[in-house]
Design a protein around this motif. Structure first.
Motif, PDB file in Angstrom:
ATOM      1  N   THR A 120      -8.311  -3.008  28.260  1.00  0.00           N
ATOM      2  CA  THR A 120      -7.568  -4.197  27.839  1.00  0.00           C
ATOM      3  C   THR A 120      -6.555  -3.833  26.754  1.00  0.00           C
ATOM      4  OG1 THR A 120      -9.412  -5.651  28.351  1.00  0.00           O
ATOM      5  CG2 THR A 120      -7.736  -6.514  26.858  1.00  0.00           C
ATOM      6  N   VAL A 121      -5.333  -4.314  26.932  1.00  0.00           N
ATOM      7  CA  VAL A 121      -4.260  -4.082  25.967  1.00  0.00           C
ATOM      8  C   VAL A 121      -3.878  -5.416  25.334  1.00  0.00           C
ATOM      9  CG1 VAL A 121      -1.856  -3.384  25.652  1.00  0.00           C
ATOM     10  CG2 VAL A 121      -3.346  -2.093  27.187  1.00  0.00           C
ATOM     11  N   VAL A 122      -3.837  -5.473  24.014  1.00  0.00           N
ATOM     12  CA  VAL A 122      -3.385  -6.656  23.278  1.00  0.00           C
ATOM     13  C   VAL A 122      -2.440  -6.182  22.178  1.00  0.00           C
ATOM     14  CG1 VAL A 122      -4.046  -8.663  21.905  1.00  0.00           C
ATOM     15  CG2 VAL A 122      -5.575  -7.836  23.714  1.00  0.00           C
ATOM     16  N   THR A 123      -1.236  -6.708  22.155  1.00  0.00           N
ATOM     17  CA  THR A 123      -0.284  -6.341  21.108  1.00  0.00           C
ATOM     18  C   THR A 123      -0.221  -7.448  20.052  1.00  0.00           C
ATOM     19  OG1 THR A 123       1.704  -7.397  22.002  1.00  0.00           O
ATOM     20  CG2 THR A 123       1.104  -5.225  22.903  1.00  0.00           C
ATOM     21  N   GLU A 124       0.565  -7.190  19.027  1.00  0.00           N
ATOM     22  CA  GLU A 124       0.864  -8.236  18.054  1.00  0.00           C
ATOM     23  C   GLU A 124       1.774  -9.272  18.708  1.00  0.00           C
ATOM     24  OE1 GLU A 124       4.536  -5.631  16.198  1.00  0.00           O
ATOM     25  OE2 GLU A 124       2.927  -6.314  14.907  1.00  0.00           O
ATOM     26  N   ALA A 125       1.946 -10.401  18.059  1.00  0.00           N
ATOM     27  CA  ALA A 125       2.778 -11.478  18.601  1.00  0.00           C
ATOM     28  C   ALA A 125       4.218 -11.008  18.812  1.00  0.00           C
ATOM     29  CB  ALA A 125       2.751 -12.682  17.668  1.00  0.00           C
ATOM     30  N   LEU A 126       4.843 -11.543  19.860  1.00  0.00           N
ATOM     31  CA  LEU A 126       6.219 -11.195  20.201  1.00  0.00           C
ATOM     32  C   LEU A 126       7.135 -12.395  19.961  1.00  0.00           C
ATOM     33  CD1 LEU A 126       5.460  -9.470  23.620  1.00  0.00           C
ATOM     34  CD2 LEU A 126       6.007  -8.291  21.471  1.00  0.00           C
ATOM     35  N   GLU A 127       8.378 -12.137  19.690  1.00  0.00           N
ATOM     36  CA  GLU A 127       9.358 -13.215  19.664  1.00  0.00           C
ATOM     37  C   GLU A 127       9.592 -13.700  21.091  1.00  0.00           C
ATOM     38  OE1 GLU A 127      12.904 -12.080  17.717  1.00  0.00           O
ATOM     39  OE2 GLU A 127      11.982 -11.955  15.726  1.00  0.00           O
ATOM     40  N   PRO A 128       9.861 -14.960  21.302  1.00  0.00           N
ATOM     41  CA  PRO A 128      10.107 -15.460  22.666  1.00  0.00           C
ATOM     42  C   PRO A 128      11.237 -14.677  23.326  1.00  0.00           C
ATOM     43  CG  PRO A 128       9.880 -17.283  21.124  1.00  0.00           C
ATOM     44  CD  PRO A 128       9.955 -16.034  20.290  1.00  0.00           C
ATOM     45  N   GLY A 129      11.059 -14.388  24.614  1.00  0.00           N
ATOM     46  CA  GLY A 129      12.100 -13.673  25.331  1.00  0.00           C
ATOM     47  C   GLY A 129      11.537 -12.818  26.447  1.00  0.00           C
ATOM     48  N   VAL A 130      12.415 -12.005  27.036  1.00  0.00           N
ATOM     49  CA  VAL A 130      12.065 -11.141  28.172  1.00  0.00           C
ATOM     50  C   VAL A 130      11.894  -9.712  27.669  1.00  0.00           C
ATOM     51  CG1 VAL A 130      12.810 -10.252  30.416  1.00  0.00           C
ATOM     52  CG2 VAL A 130      13.341 -12.621  29.770  1.00  0.00           C
TER      53      VAL A 130
END
Length: 286
Positions: free
Chosen positions: A55-65
């Motif tokens: 399982t991979v979980v990153t920190e929060a991302l800014e909205p976008g592609v």
């Protein structure tokens, strides 16, 4: 403002970023796979390593592609597109990695050969017309799958006296100094020291066979048949391997020539192995 890139483990945060599961073709978790997340400008936005469950979980991302590239030693990289929502999360689902060269093996680790559900069969020609089939009933060993699969190893020990062909007199002769000479050489050993890919799910095992006290390089043509659970709580992998041996290479030269000039026993032996191995150092009895 972009999130600072960093390498993190797959542990959930309150504000989750990218979430994905990394698996092999047959559903095994790929431990320590690394997901690299880049934005549309090519800048790295996050990077995370898979946990023991893949399982991979990153920190929060800014909205976008974003573009996500997943890599792991011994596997071909996989690229996907992810869309982060206003909450900063992106669900990528399951990412399937294939072995480099499109060939598969079980997950890295120790796999113990189960002799009760495996066979080692030997066939030779008799009188130039028919085949004599034999098998060894007492053997054991292990397969060590390495993260870099070419470095995987195999060990097997076979009790020479356990040869059986269905004919008691013939079996006694095979155990005698004319053939296996079991008093002087009670154990047949094989040590596989590496693999090379031969096609999808097919490998060549490079190793050394010691038979009748003589050691020779012997390669096995190996097919990987897949994995699955067993009724005793274990996980099994299945393999089939074949090779051909020349008796003379191991000083097994006994023969009789008939009046017509035909050798009673063939000069070569075909060896066929149907192997089940259980994940781990040992296996439950069945």
């Amino acid at each position: 403002m972009h999130t600072s890139p960093h390498l993190s483990r797959g542990t959930p945060n309150e504000q989750r970023g990218l979430h994905a599961r990394v698996r092999t073709r047959d559903g095994w978790a790929v431990q320590h796979a690394v997901a690299t997340v880049t934005d549309t400008s090519g800048r790295q936005a996050a990077r995370a390593e898979a946990d023991a469950d893949g399982t991979v979980v990153t920190e929060a991302l800014e909205p976008g592609v974003y573009t996500v590239v997943v890599t792991a030693i011994g596997y071909a990289p996989a690229a996907s597109t992810a869309i982060a929502t206003s909450s900063g999360s992106a669900e990528l689902g399951t990412i399937v990695l294939t072995r480099a060269g499109s060939v598969e093996l079980p997950p890295p680790g120790v796999w113990t050969i189960d002799p009760a559900h495996s066979t080692i069969a030997v066939t030779t020609q008799y009188l130039g017309l028919t085949a004599v089939h034999g098998r060894f009933g007492d053997f054991g060993g292990r397969i060590d799958i390495a993260a870099a699969v070419e470095a995987s190893t195999v060990t097997a020990d076979i009790t020479a006296a356990s040869i059986e062909t269905g004919n008691g007199m013939r079996d006694d002769h095979l155990r005698s100094p004319d053939f296996l000479d079991i008093e002087r050489h009670p154990t047949i050993t094989y040590r596989g020291t590496g693999l090379s890919a031969a096609g999808p799910d097919r490998w060549i095992v490079h190793g050394t066979l010691t038979l009748c006290g003589i050691s020779r390089p012997v390669d096995l043509a190996l097919s990987y048949l897949g994995t699955g659970p067993d009724p005793w709580g274990g996980v099994r992998a299945a393999f089939r391997a074949v090779t051909e041996l020349r008796r003379a290479d191991f000083a097994i030269t006994f023969n009789q020539v008939l009046e017509a000039g035909i050798s009673m026993i063939g000069a070569t032996l075909k060896v066929e192995l149907d192997i089940q191995a259980v994940q781990g150092e040992s296996f439950p009895s069945a």
